[in-house]
Enzyme design. Sequence first.
Site, PDB file in Angstrom:
ATOM      1  N   HIS A 194      31.147  12.104   4.657  1.00 13.88           N
ATOM      2  CA  HIS A 194      32.038  12.536   3.582  1.00 13.88           C
ATOM      3  C   HIS A 194      31.937  11.509   2.450  1.00 13.88           C
ATOM      4  O   HIS A 194      32.097  10.301   2.688  1.00 13.88           O
ATOM      5  CB  HIS A 194      33.477  12.636   4.071  1.00 13.88           C
ATOM      6  CG  HIS A 194      33.610  13.392   5.355  1.00 13.88           C
ATOM      7  ND1 HIS A 194      34.536  13.077   6.332  1.00 13.88           N
ATOM      8  CD2 HIS A 194      32.917  14.452   5.845  1.00 13.88           C
ATOM      9  CE1 HIS A 194      34.423  13.912   7.349  1.00 13.88           C
ATOM     10  NE2 HIS A 194      33.436  14.750   7.080  1.00 13.88           N
ATOM     11  N   GLU A 213      35.720   8.436  16.726  1.00 17.29           N
ATOM     12  CA  GLU A 213      35.821   9.737  16.068  1.00 17.29           C
ATOM     13  C   GLU A 213      36.062  10.852  17.093  1.00 17.29           C
ATOM     14  O   GLU A 213      36.197  10.604  18.279  1.00 17.29           O
ATOM     15  CB  GLU A 213      34.589  10.014  15.213  1.00 17.29           C
ATOM     16  CG  GLU A 213      34.805   9.768  13.721  1.00 17.29           C
ATOM     17  CD  GLU A 213      35.860  10.687  13.095  1.00 17.29           C
ATOM     18  OE1 GLU A 213      36.253  11.693  13.729  1.00 17.29           O
ATOM     19  OE2 GLU A 213      36.306  10.382  11.968  1.00 17.29           O
ATOM     20  N   GLU A 271      36.422  14.227  -2.719  1.00 14.40           N
ATOM     21  CA  GLU A 271      35.638  13.959  -1.506  1.00 14.40           C
ATOM     22  C   GLU A 271      34.758  15.166  -1.216  1.00 14.40           C
ATOM     23  O   GLU A 271      35.267  16.261  -0.938  1.00 14.40           O
ATOM     24  CB  GLU A 271      36.579  13.695  -0.324  1.00 14.40           C
ATOM     25  CG  GLU A 271      35.867  13.522   1.012  1.00 14.40           C
ATOM     26  CD  GLU A 271      36.833  13.554   2.196  1.00 14.40           C
ATOM     27  OE1 GLU A 271      36.366  13.454   3.342  1.00 14.40           O
ATOM     28  OE2 GLU A 271      38.056  13.696   1.961  1.00 14.40           O
ATOM     29  N   GLU A 287      31.796   7.986   4.103  1.00 12.87           N
ATOM     30  CA  GLU A 287      32.297   7.827   5.469  1.00 12.87           C
ATOM     31  C   GLU A 287      31.191   8.302   6.409  1.00 12.87           C
ATOM     32  O   GLU A 287      31.089   9.488   6.717  1.00 12.87           O
ATOM     33  CB  GLU A 287      33.568   8.650   5.684  1.00 12.87           C
ATOM     34  CG  GLU A 287      34.741   8.232   4.814  1.00 12.87           C
ATOM     35  CD  GLU A 287      35.949   9.142   5.017  1.00 12.87           C
ATOM     36  OE1 GLU A 287      35.856  10.098   5.811  1.00 12.87           O
ATOM     37  OE2 GLU A 287      36.977   8.907   4.356  1.00 12.87           O
ATOM     38  N   ARG A 299      40.821  19.655   5.179  1.00 13.45           N
ATOM     39  CA  ARG A 299      39.511  19.252   5.668  1.00 13.45           C
ATOM     40  C   ARG A 299      38.578  20.420   5.973  1.00 13.45           C
ATOM     41  O   ARG A 299      37.451  20.210   6.410  1.00 13.45           O
ATOM     42  CB  ARG A 299      39.677  18.355   6.908  1.00 13.45           C
ATOM     43  CG  ARG A 299      40.131  16.951   6.553  1.00 13.45           C
ATOM     44  CD  ARG A 299      40.480  16.099   7.763  1.00 13.45           C
ATOM     45  NE  ARG A 299      40.621  14.699   7.417  1.00 13.45           N
ATOM     46  CZ  ARG A 299      41.692  14.166   6.841  1.00 13.45           C
ATOM     47  NH1 ARG A 299      42.722  14.929   6.544  1.00 13.45           N
ATOM     48  NH2 ARG A 299      41.729  12.874   6.547  1.00 13.45           N
ATOM     49  N   GLU A 313      29.512   8.743   9.782  1.00 12.37           N
ATOM     50  CA  GLU A 313      29.803   8.773  11.218  1.00 12.37           C
ATOM     51  C   GLU A 313      28.515   8.629  12.024  1.00 12.37           C
ATOM     52  O   GLU A 313      27.425   8.958  11.550  1.00 12.37           O
ATOM     53  CB  GLU A 313      30.500  10.090  11.568  1.00 12.37           C
ATOM     54  CG  GLU A 313      31.838  10.268  10.852  1.00 12.37           C
ATOM     55  CD  GLU A 313      32.354  11.698  10.889  1.00 12.37           C
ATOM     56  OE1 GLU A 313      33.573  11.891  10.705  1.00 12.37           O
ATOM     57  OE2 GLU A 313      31.540  12.628  11.083  1.00 12.37           O
ATOM     58  N   GLU A 357      33.204   5.704  13.611  1.00  7.01           N
ATOM     59  CA  GLU A 357      33.194   5.607  12.147  1.00  7.01           C
ATOM     60  C   GLU A 357      33.692   4.234  11.740  1.00  7.01           C
ATOM     61  O   GLU A 357      34.676   3.726  12.279  1.00  7.01           O
ATOM     62  CB  GLU A 357      34.075   6.691  11.522  1.00  7.01           C
ATOM     63  CG  GLU A 357      34.074   6.683  10.002  1.00  7.01           C
ATOM     64  CD  GLU A 357      34.933   7.788   9.417  1.00  7.01           C
ATOM     65  OE1 GLU A 357      35.729   7.491   8.506  1.00  7.01           O
ATOM     66  OE2 GLU A 357      34.828   8.937   9.886  1.00  7.01           O
ATOM     67  N   ARG A 364      32.595  16.840   1.368  1.00  2.00           N
ATOM     68  CA  ARG A 364      32.571  16.662   2.813  1.00  2.00           C
ATOM     69  C   ARG A 364      31.313  17.224   3.483  1.00  2.00           C
ATOM     70  O   ARG A 364      31.100  17.024   4.676  1.00  2.00           O
ATOM     71  CB  ARG A 364      33.806  17.341   3.430  1.00  2.00           C
ATOM     72  CG  ARG A 364      35.099  16.669   3.046  1.00  2.00           C
ATOM     73  CD  ARG A 364      36.309  17.373   3.637  1.00  2.00           C
ATOM     74  NE  ARG A 364      36.290  17.439   5.088  1.00  2.00           N
ATOM     75  CZ  ARG A 364      36.642  16.447   5.904  1.00  2.00           C
ATOM     76  NH1 ARG A 364      37.025  15.276   5.382  1.00  2.00           N
ATOM     77  NH2 ARG A 364      36.597  16.589   7.206  1.00  2.00           N
ATOM     78  N   ASP A 378       0.839  -1.196   0.000  1.00  4.33           N
ATOM     79  CA  ASP A 378       0.000   0.000   0.000  1.00  4.33           C
ATOM     80  C   ASP A 378       0.876   1.249   0.000  1.00  4.33           C
ATOM     81  O   ASP A 378       1.422   1.636   1.032  1.00  4.33           O
ATOM     82  CB  ASP A 378      -0.921  -0.024   1.230  1.00  4.33           C
ATOM     83  CG  ASP A 378      -1.727   1.256   1.392  1.00  4.33           C
ATOM     84  OD1 ASP A 378      -1.765   2.068   0.447  1.00  4.33           O
ATOM     85  OD2 ASP A 378      -2.332   1.426   2.467  1.00  4.33           O
TER      86      ASP A 378
END
Length: 474
Positions: free
Chosen positions: A269, A212, A359, A129, A340, A131, A220, A361, A51
């Site tokens: 990330h 982490e 990457e 990645e 980063r 977390e 992680e 992030r 449904d």
Amino acid sequence: MSAQQVLELIKEKNIEFVDFRFIDLSGRAHHITVPASEVEAETFENGVAFDGSSISGFRGIEESDMVMMPDTESVYVDPFTAHSTLIVVCNIHTPDGQRYDRDPRSIAHKAEEYLQKSGVGSAAFFAPESEFFIFDDVRYESSMNASSYFVDSEEAAWNTNRKEEGGNSGFKVGVKGGYVPVSPIDAQQDIRSEMVRQLQESGLRVERHHHEVATAGQAEINFRFDTLTKTADNLMKYKYIVHNVARQFGKTATFMPKPLFGDNGSGMHVHQSIFNEGEPLFYEKGGYANLSQMALHYIGGILHHAPALIAITNPSTNSFKRLVPGYEAPVNLVYSKGNRSAAVRIPVAAVTPKGCRIEFRTPDSTANPYLAFSAMLMAGLDGIKRKIDPSALGFGPFDTNIYELSEDQKKEIRSVPGSLDEALDALEADHDFLTEGGVFSKDFIENYVSFKRAEAKAVAIRVHPHEFSLYYDC
């Protein structure tokens, strides 16, 4: 794996039940369980009815009949059920056999098909990645006259004076002090290792796990990259196993981006690259961070469309509690190698040509992975198609710590939207790149924006506890 091979697996493993699953708009799984004795070859040909009107964001009651079509490549044995159960992930079809254009998994398939038809490459690979936090206790309330939440963890910094442990053992994780310490500070090694064991038994290749940065059990686990839809399937499996192993240990796991005030939040990330028949297309020796021009154009597409993308990659009001300056969460729309603090980072440590990737992030795990990965791919492909140069648009490269720049320097850098509503405004204004090739339909975009606006409004109109601290004595 063919339907016949699945039926043989059911016999070989003495499977008692088959659990047919599909994914809703928010990225949550739903299931219908069928006794294995009732599963036949025709089940895989005709599907399993459900449904659709009872699933938020799907169908009206007047057109509620929908069909789960099993994907035989997605099967794995459920490690948690008392009765042996085989999980099968499904695509959603309408009763006339058409792919449902609001089905996230079908959108992921269409994104992969669009890539192949574009001539750019044969496959896009993704590696998130994701977390999460492991808490001992969570309580929350939102009613007419009360609003509160409470989380607790035996390793939290605020518990250095707690007596309930029968003698405090110390070794708590400090605020922002949780990155890869050994035990006894890291008190969750065995929980994460059990998660890894279950993930491996379910077919995932796990590369590593660790504590982490944040206090109170932030963790992680990294699993190996795969193609778009398969990685989204793997992320759903990952979250299912993390949630249930935590429960087996008497704890609770959450992928909520910002459950704690004043410490790092949980991101997702997303590493990504494009290959053509096994050859990496993002690598060019001697280029910036050894990136090819195609990879730079892909980055240009990601950053150019980022305000709209974020409505899909960071689709919760809580997402924007994490996306604030001063933490590792990247709010600045720039790219950089190894940095980063940039929204797009190019890993440079121990990278081979086949490992060359970008990457993004900014995303978090409230995102529906099928939608988020598809949207990122479509943005990147638009950058390649239009040859969007990220440097020409002022997106970098930025190889300094952005958070340490002066206020005047920071004004030159564009930022992510400040709220879910702002991100949805951006998506309404910029979504043609998503509808290329019919990957996302106009109906899907309109429905998605309406669905998420309702979430944002539900939070905005409610009284917040901190407002009492600010205004009660006015």
